[in-house]
Design a protein around this motif. Structure first.
Motif, PDB file in Angstrom:
ATOM      1  N   UNK A  55      26.949 -94.187  55.967  1.00 14.20           N
ATOM      2  CA  UNK A  55      25.980 -95.210  55.579  1.00 14.20           C
ATOM      3  C   UNK A  55      24.601 -94.592  55.347  1.00 14.20           C
ATOM      4  N   UNK A  56      24.181 -93.706  56.244  1.00 19.54           N
ATOM      5  CA  UNK A  56      22.867 -93.054  56.118  1.00 19.54           C
ATOM      6  C   UNK A  56      22.800 -92.244  54.826  1.00 19.54           C
ATOM      7  N   UNK A 115      13.191 -90.450  57.084  1.00 24.17           N
ATOM      8  CA  UNK A 115      12.522 -89.582  58.045  1.00 24.17           C
ATOM      9  C   UNK A 115      13.233 -89.675  59.394  1.00 24.17           C
ATOM     10  N   UNK A 116      13.746 -90.877  59.717  1.00 22.05           N
ATOM     11  CA  UNK A 116      14.431 -91.089  60.993  1.00 22.05           C
ATOM     12  C   UNK A 116      15.536 -92.115  60.824  1.00 22.05           C
ATOM     13  N   UNK A 117      16.691 -91.799  61.368  1.00 23.97           N
ATOM     14  CA  UNK A 117      17.796 -92.748  61.513  1.00 23.97           C
ATOM     15  C   UNK A 117      18.375 -92.471  62.891  1.00 23.97           C
ATOM     16  N   UNK A 118      18.344 -93.481  63.725  1.00 20.53           N
ATOM     17  CA  UNK A 118      18.737 -93.285  65.113  1.00 20.53           C
ATOM     18  C   UNK A 118      19.480 -94.516  65.621  1.00 20.53           C
ATOM     19  N   UNK A 121      14.309 -81.577  62.517  1.00 21.39           N
ATOM     20  CA  UNK A 121      15.003 -81.034  61.354  1.00 21.39           C
ATOM     21  C   UNK A 121      16.484 -81.412  61.305  1.00 21.39           C
ATOM     22  N   UNK A 122      16.811 -82.619  61.710  1.00 20.42           N
ATOM     23  CA  UNK A 122      18.198 -83.086  61.669  1.00 20.42           C
ATOM     24  C   UNK A 122      18.412 -83.786  60.336  1.00 20.42           C
ATOM     25  N   UNK A 123      19.275 -83.199  59.519  1.00 24.97           N
ATOM     26  CA  UNK A 123      19.544 -83.757  58.201  1.00 24.97           C
ATOM     27  C   UNK A 123      20.809 -84.617  58.247  1.00 24.97           C
ATOM     28  N   UNK A 124      20.989 -85.504  57.281  1.00 24.52           N
ATOM     29  CA  UNK A 124      22.172 -86.372  57.288  1.00 24.52           C
ATOM     30  C   UNK A 124      23.473 -85.571  57.319  1.00 24.52           C
ATOM     31  N   UNK A 125      24.424 -86.082  58.082  1.00 21.67           N
ATOM     32  CA  UNK A 125      25.741 -85.456  58.126  1.00 21.67           C
ATOM     33  C   UNK A 125      26.209 -85.098  59.521  1.00 21.67           C
ATOM     34  N   UNK A 126      25.300 -84.807  60.415  1.00 25.09           N
ATOM     35  CA  UNK A 126      25.652 -84.473  61.789  1.00 25.09           C
ATOM     36  C   UNK A 126      24.832 -85.337  62.719  1.00 25.09           C
ATOM     37  N   UNK A 177      19.340 -88.733  61.649  1.00 30.62           N
ATOM     38  CA  UNK A 177      18.357 -88.061  60.791  1.00 30.62           C
ATOM     39  C   UNK A 177      17.028 -88.021  61.522  1.00 30.62           C
ATOM     40  N   UNK A 178      16.379 -86.876  61.507  1.00 33.45           N
ATOM     41  CA  UNK A 178      15.009 -86.725  61.996  1.00 33.45           C
ATOM     42  C   UNK A 178      14.434 -85.532  61.246  1.00 33.45           C
ATOM     43  N   UNK A 179      13.737 -85.828  60.158  1.00 36.41           N
ATOM     44  CA  UNK A 179      13.274 -84.748  59.283  1.00 36.41           C
ATOM     45  C   UNK A 179      11.970 -85.117  58.588  1.00 36.41           C
ATOM     46  N   UNK A 180      11.230 -84.091  58.243  1.00 38.98           N
ATOM     47  CA  UNK A 180      10.037 -84.303  57.439  1.00 38.98           C
ATOM     48  C   UNK A 180      10.494 -84.533  56.009  1.00 38.98           C
TER      49      UNK A 180
END
Length: 147
Positions: free
Chosen positions: A18-19, A30-33, A102-107, A128-131
């Motif tokens: 979904x993300x 920037x963030x998905x939690x 620096x967490x990109x979509x997928x993991x 996700x947690x990324x600039x």
């Protein structure tokens, strides 16, 4: 700060898909939690999102769009586990504190972080947690020259 890779399960995999779909259709996040619901129900989650496109479109205006996309991209059994959708500005302190991960979509990761502990957020799953890189302007600029 210590990372732990989340043991993948169908729900987390569905939320990761979904993300990715949301990012493709609307723009980078920037963030998905996923935060465990405060209701005490063990299998209910709050979905927390932040993105520049959310800032631009307005926090309240984006929630119906996000929930509609959630229903169309996630199986009913998994979508039912989302009790609430919360959106935060990209300038929110929690978002800016977590972007450096620096967490990109997928993991998906469970993160032991002071930023989360200070806010009493426990057992969350960060998707996700990324600039977000600045978007380049596609508008051509006139250049004055002397002939």
């Amino acid at each position: 700060m210590a990372f732990k890779t989340v043991v993948t399960n169908n729900f987390v995999e569905a939320m990761n898909k979904f993300v990715r779909a949301l990012s493709t259709q609307k723009g980078a996040l920037a963030l998905a939690m996923l935060v465990p619901s405060e209701s005490g129900l063990s299998d209910k989650w709050n979905l927390v999102l932040s993105a520049k496109w959310i800032d631009q479109q307005g926090l309240q205006a984006t929630i119906p769009t996000i929930s509609s996309l959630l229903r169309t991209h996630v199986a009913k059994i998994h979508a039912a586990k989302i009790g609430r959708i919360s959106v935060l500005r990209t300038t929110d302190m929690l978002v800016t504190d977590l972007m450096s991960l620096g967490i990109t979509p997928g993991t998906a990761y469970r993160v032991d972080s002071l930023a989360l502990t200070m806010r009493e957020i426990n057992d969350s799953i960060i998707l996700v947690a990324q600039k977000i890189p600045p978007q380049s302007s596609l508008i051509p600029h006139a250049i004055k020259t002397r002939a």
